[in-house]
Motif scaffolding. Structure first.
Motif, mmCIF file in Angstrom:
data_model
loop_
_atom_site.group_PDB
_atom_site.id
_atom_site.type_symbol
_atom_site.label_atom_id
_atom_site.label_comp_id
_atom_site.label_asym_id
_atom_site.label_seq_id
_atom_site.Cartn_x
_atom_site.Cartn_y
_atom_site.Cartn_z
ATOM 1 N N ILE A 124 0.853 -1.248 -0.238
ATOM 2 C CA ILE A 124 -0.130 0.153 -0.070
ATOM 3 C C ILE A 124 0.842 1.314 -0.112
ATOM 4 N N HIS A 125 1.957 1.464 0.817
ATOM 5 C CA HIS A 125 2.677 2.540 0.846
ATOM 6 C C HIS A 125 3.463 2.655 -0.389
ATOM 7 N N ILE A 126 3.977 1.569 -0.975
ATOM 8 C CA ILE A 126 4.765 1.661 -2.516
ATOM 9 C C ILE A 126 3.874 2.409 -3.253
ATOM 10 N N ARG A 127 2.689 1.844 -3.462
ATOM 11 C CA ARG A 127 1.577 2.336 -4.412
ATOM 12 C C ARG A 127 1.334 3.808 -3.872
ATOM 13 N N GLN A 128 1.229 4.275 -2.814
ATOM 14 C CA GLN A 128 1.000 5.594 -2.362
ATOM 15 C C GLN A 128 2.147 6.502 -2.667
ATOM 16 N N LEU A 129 3.369 6.128 -2.687
ATOM 17 C CA LEU A 129 4.709 6.737 -3.047
ATOM 18 C C LEU A 129 4.611 6.926 -4.567
ATOM 19 N N ARG A 130 4.314 5.733 -5.400
ATOM 20 C CA ARG A 130 4.385 5.767 -6.676
ATOM 21 C C ARG A 130 3.280 6.627 -7.163
ATOM 22 N N GLU A 131 1.966 6.730 -6.808
ATOM 23 C CA GLU A 131 0.704 7.583 -7.277
ATOM 24 C C GLU A 131 1.248 9.288 -6.889
ATOM 25 N N LYS A 132 1.981 9.274 -5.714
ATOM 26 C CA LYS A 132 2.418 10.677 -5.459
ATOM 27 C C LYS A 132 3.475 11.128 -6.500
ATOM 28 N N LYS A 133 4.263 10.357 -6.975
ATOM 29 C CA LYS A 133 5.157 10.911 -7.809
ATOM 30 C C LYS A 133 4.538 10.801 -9.692
ATOM 31 N N GLY A 134 3.428 10.593 -9.601
ATOM 32 C CA GLY A 134 2.795 10.722 -10.737
ATOM 33 C C GLY A 134 3.190 9.645 -11.819
ATOM 34 N N LEU A 135 3.585 8.406 -11.058
ATOM 35 C CA LEU A 135 4.079 7.424 -12.209
ATOM 36 C C LEU A 135 2.997 6.230 -12.137
ATOM 37 N N SER A 136 2.636 5.258 -13.411
ATOM 38 C CA SER A 136 2.051 4.429 -13.371
ATOM 39 C C SER A 136 2.707 3.191 -13.192
ATOM 40 N N GLN A 137 2.215 2.066 -13.024
ATOM 41 C CA GLN A 137 2.975 0.941 -12.645
ATOM 42 C C GLN A 137 4.018 0.702 -13.600
ATOM 43 N N GLN A 138 3.534 0.712 -14.882
ATOM 44 C CA GLN A 138 4.717 0.432 -15.955
ATOM 45 C C GLN A 138 5.536 1.431 -15.928
ATOM 46 N N GLY A 139 5.459 2.794 -15.603
ATOM 47 C CA GLY A 139 6.563 3.765 -15.599
ATOM 48 C C GLY A 139 7.495 3.277 -14.475
ATOM 49 N N LEU A 140 7.057 3.075 -13.183
ATOM 50 C CA LEU A 140 8.006 2.558 -12.261
ATOM 51 C C LEU A 140 8.537 1.139 -12.665
ATOM 52 N N ALA A 141 8.083 0.204 -13.206
ATOM 53 C CA ALA A 141 8.587 -0.754 -13.620
ATOM 54 C C ALA A 141 9.820 -0.586 -14.472
ATOM 55 N N ASP A 142 9.493 0.171 -15.279
ATOM 56 C CA ASP A 142 10.548 0.535 -16.555
ATOM 57 C C ASP A 142 11.757 1.158 -15.723
ATOM 58 N N ASP A 143 11.530 2.189 -14.893
ATOM 59 C CA ASP A 143 12.409 2.710 -13.987
ATOM 60 C C ASP A 143 13.119 1.767 -13.214
ATOM 61 N N CYS A 144 12.709 0.857 -12.905
ATOM 62 C CA CYS A 144 13.317 -0.265 -12.046
ATOM 63 C C CYS A 144 14.087 -1.368 -12.886
ATOM 64 N N GLY A 145 13.636 -1.502 -13.890
ATOM 65 C CA GLY A 145 14.059 -2.573 -15.037
ATOM 66 C C GLY A 145 13.366 -3.934 -14.422
ATOM 67 N N ILE A 146 12.275 -3.740 -13.786
ATOM 68 C CA ILE A 146 11.491 -5.294 -13.564
ATOM 69 C C ILE A 146 10.147 -5.128 -14.448
ATOM 70 N N THR A 147 9.236 -6.184 -14.237
ATOM 71 C CA THR A 147 8.062 -6.181 -15.141
ATOM 72 C C THR A 147 6.993 -5.394 -14.190
ATOM 73 N N LYS A 148 5.985 -5.018 -15.222
ATOM 74 C CA LYS A 148 4.942 -4.270 -14.505
ATOM 75 C C LYS A 148 4.109 -5.179 -13.539
ATOM 76 N N SER A 149 4.095 -6.405 -13.848
ATOM 77 C CA SER A 149 3.347 -7.566 -13.025
ATOM 78 C C SER A 149 3.954 -7.691 -11.813
ATOM 79 N N GLN A 150 5.338 -7.452 -11.701
ATOM 80 C CA GLN A 150 6.176 -7.689 -10.426
ATOM 81 C C GLN A 150 5.643 -6.572 -9.625
ATOM 82 N N ILE A 151 5.597 -5.274 -10.192
ATOM 83 C CA ILE A 151 5.237 -3.996 -9.242
ATOM 84 C C ILE A 151 3.897 -4.539 -8.882
ATOM 85 N N SER A 152 2.821 -4.835 -9.833
ATOM 86 C CA SER A 152 1.519 -4.953 -9.244
ATOM 87 C C SER A 152 1.542 -6.109 -8.200
#
Length: 76
Positions: free
Chosen positions: A14-42
């Motif tokens: 929940i906290h990671i999602r809140q931080l991601r949304e606060k930065k205006g990132l989608s799950q895909q955007g965060l995944a791309d920035d991390c070098g991991i898959t969107k499904s892993q972020i989800s």
């Protein structure tokens, strides 16, 4: 204080999602920035996996926060 592992992982997601949304990132955007898959972020955000410290560091870097900030949330 005694907290279950499952409850901690749920709150972490929940906290990671809140931080991601606060930065205006989608799950895909965060995944791309991390070098991991969107499904892993989800799966992290909905607490279906227990992620590694290595992945948490990648997420912290992508969110531009200290890794310890990912673990700084109120326990519910």
């Amino acid at each position: 204080m005694n907290i279950s592992e499952e409850n901690f992982i749920i709150n972490l997601g929940i906290h990671i999602r809140q931080l991601r949304e606060k930065k205006g990132l989608s799950q895909q955007g965060l995944a791309d920035d991390c070098g991991i898959t969107k499904s892993q972020i989800s799966r992290i955000e909905v607490a279906t996996i227990n992620t590694t410290i290595k992945t948490l560091v990648k997420i912290a870097n992508a969110l531009e926060v200290e890794p310890k900030e990912l673990l700084d949330f109120p326990l519910k």
